[in-house]
Design a protein around this motif. Structure first.
Motif, short mmCIF file in Angstrom:
data_model
loop_
_atom_site.label_atom_id
_atom_site.label_comp_id
_atom_site.label_asym_id
_atom_site.label_seq_id
_atom_site.Cartn_x
_atom_site.Cartn_y
_atom_site.Cartn_z
N ARG A 64 2.10 -3.21 13.59
CA ARG A 64 2.70 -1.76 13.54
C ARG A 64 1.67 -1.08 12.50
N SER A 66 1.77 2.07 10.00
CA SER A 66 2.68 2.85 9.18
C SER A 66 1.99 4.07 8.90
N ARG A 67 2.52 5.19 8.86
CA ARG A 67 2.09 6.49 8.53
C ARG A 67 0.83 6.92 9.23
N ILE A 83 -2.07 -0.48 7.50
CA ILE A 83 -1.20 0.00 6.43
C ILE A 83 -0.11 -1.30 6.22
N TYR A 84 0.44 -1.67 7.26
CA TYR A 84 1.20 -3.14 7.29
C TYR A 84 0.91 -3.61 8.35
N TYR A 85 1.64 -4.79 8.66
CA TYR A 85 1.62 -5.41 9.99
C TYR A 85 2.90 -6.15 10.23
N VAL A 173 0.86 -7.25 -1.15
CA VAL A 173 2.17 -6.95 -0.04
C VAL A 173 2.18 -8.21 0.70
N THR A 178 7.17 -6.29 -3.20
CA THR A 178 7.80 -4.98 -2.77
C THR A 178 7.76 -3.77 -3.61
N GLU A 196 -0.97 6.18 -1.40
CA GLU A 196 -0.67 6.78 0.26
C GLU A 196 -0.99 5.35 1.15
N LEU A 198 -0.81 2.17 0.69
CA LEU A 198 0.10 0.90 0.60
C LEU A 198 1.32 1.19 1.34
N PRO A 199 1.92 0.13 1.80
CA PRO A 199 3.33 0.21 2.40
C PRO A 199 4.65 0.18 1.15
N VAL A 200 4.38 0.10 0.03
CA VAL A 200 5.44 -0.24 -0.85
C VAL A 200 5.19 0.67 -2.05
#
Length: 333
Positions: A64, A66-67, A83-85, A173, A178, A196, A198-200
């Protein structure tokens, strides 16, 4: 983008077993047997047998993004575009990741090590705990080898600390953080880019400190910080946003502040209080009614020398807000 199923939001990067991305460009092999690979050297993915099963049996898994709404070549992920998975099975889209049961604080530390250690101890001391389980969960990265922030900001070094900080942020992360805290004021020069990427959430120590100073009645804040923090105008801009005045030491006294930080604290020595006191006196002469210890090394001066109420300690502010972000009401401040 490809829908994964009911309740699964996109966009997703669809990685085929052929090692080619959706645009058709060649890409490195997704993962080796250990769940690692050139695709993701910016963060360490330890998905174990789940990744192996997906890659070998179904030949497909999902990342996934993100952004980042449009697909990007896999080789660019190493530059920080992941960005995250989340990893899902193809059939039924069963998730391979569970949500954390409680908030976890990630400390992006080592900037320097003593300041990170002090924040950790402070978090323990100000938590109302009667047993181990009452304390917050914390993941710490103490990357002391991170390039010097002030040297880079002042143009004395070409070693950009951001890539290391970003990688460590992703690692925190991955290990469950979190919310992140960075116990280094100078490092907040990179804050906007890091937040910008990082997802947290990432706590902003200088902005929180200035807001707390204003709430305490400060009308003109003296800034005790590194040359890099002053050049980046980190605290000056925060003061402007809060509508309060500010002042910095004269060039001569600023050199003494830097000496206290680099020649004393970072070398494990007690602060030269004659130098420190001269800079503080300079700020008082300029009409400051409060001074920020705007370098986490200077927080150790307050601890060791028992400084008074004229000073607002950025590490204490970060500690308090970090505990509150993790659902704890701090004690002892």
């Amino acid at each position: 983008s490809e829908a994964c199923g009911p309740g699964m939001p996109g966009p997703y990067w669809v990685v085929k077993g052929t090692g080619r991305n959706p645009s058709g460009a060649a890409a490195p092999p997704p993962f080796d047997k250990g769940g690692r690979g050139a695709v993701c050297n910016i963060i360490e993915l330890k998905l174990g047998s789940t990744t192996d099963t997906l890659h070998e049996n179904t030949g497909r898994f999902l990342l996934r993004i993100s952004r980042k709404p449009s697909p990007l070549p896999l080789h660019n992920f190493a530059a920080g575009l992941i960005i995250y998975y989340k990893c899902y099975y193809k059939e039924g889209c069963a998730t391979a990741q569970t949500k954390p049961q409680k908030q976890v604080l990630g400390i992006l530390g080592g900037l320097g090590p003593a300041a990170s250690c002090y924040l950790y101890q402070m978090l323990i001391d100000h938590t109302p705990a009667t047993c181990d389980q009452d304390h917050i969960d914390i993941v710490i990265s103490s990357r002391a080898s991170t390039p010097d922030r002030t040297a880079f900001i002042m143009g004395k070094s070409k070693d950009d600390p951001f890539a290391v900080m970003e990688q460590d942020g992703f690692s925190l992360v991955h290990y469950g953080a979190t919310v992140l805290a960075i116990p280094c004021n100078t490092a907040h020069y990179f804050y906007d880019r890091l937040a910008e990427a990082l997802p947290v959430p990432v706590l902003n120590m200088p902005r929180l400190t200035v807001a707390d100073a204003k709430a305490a009645g400060c009308t003109k804040l003296g800034i005790l910080a590194t040359d890099g923090t002053l050049a980046a105008e980190t605290y000056q801009l925060a003061c402007q946003a809060q509508g309060i005045d500010w002042a910095v030491p004269s060039e001569e006294h600023q050199q003494e502040v830097m000496s206290v930080i680099y020649d004393d604290i970072k070398q494990g020595k007690r602060a030269d209080m004659a130098k420190f006191g001269a800079a503080v006196h300079d700020l008082k002469k300029q009409g400051c009614d409060m001074a920020v210890l705007g370098c986490t090394e200077l927080s150790l001066v307050k601890r060791d020398e028992h400084l008074g109420k004229f000073f607002i300690d950025s590490t204490e502010v970060l500690c308090r807000h970090a505990l509150e972000a993790c659902g704890v009401k701090p004690i002892g401040f």
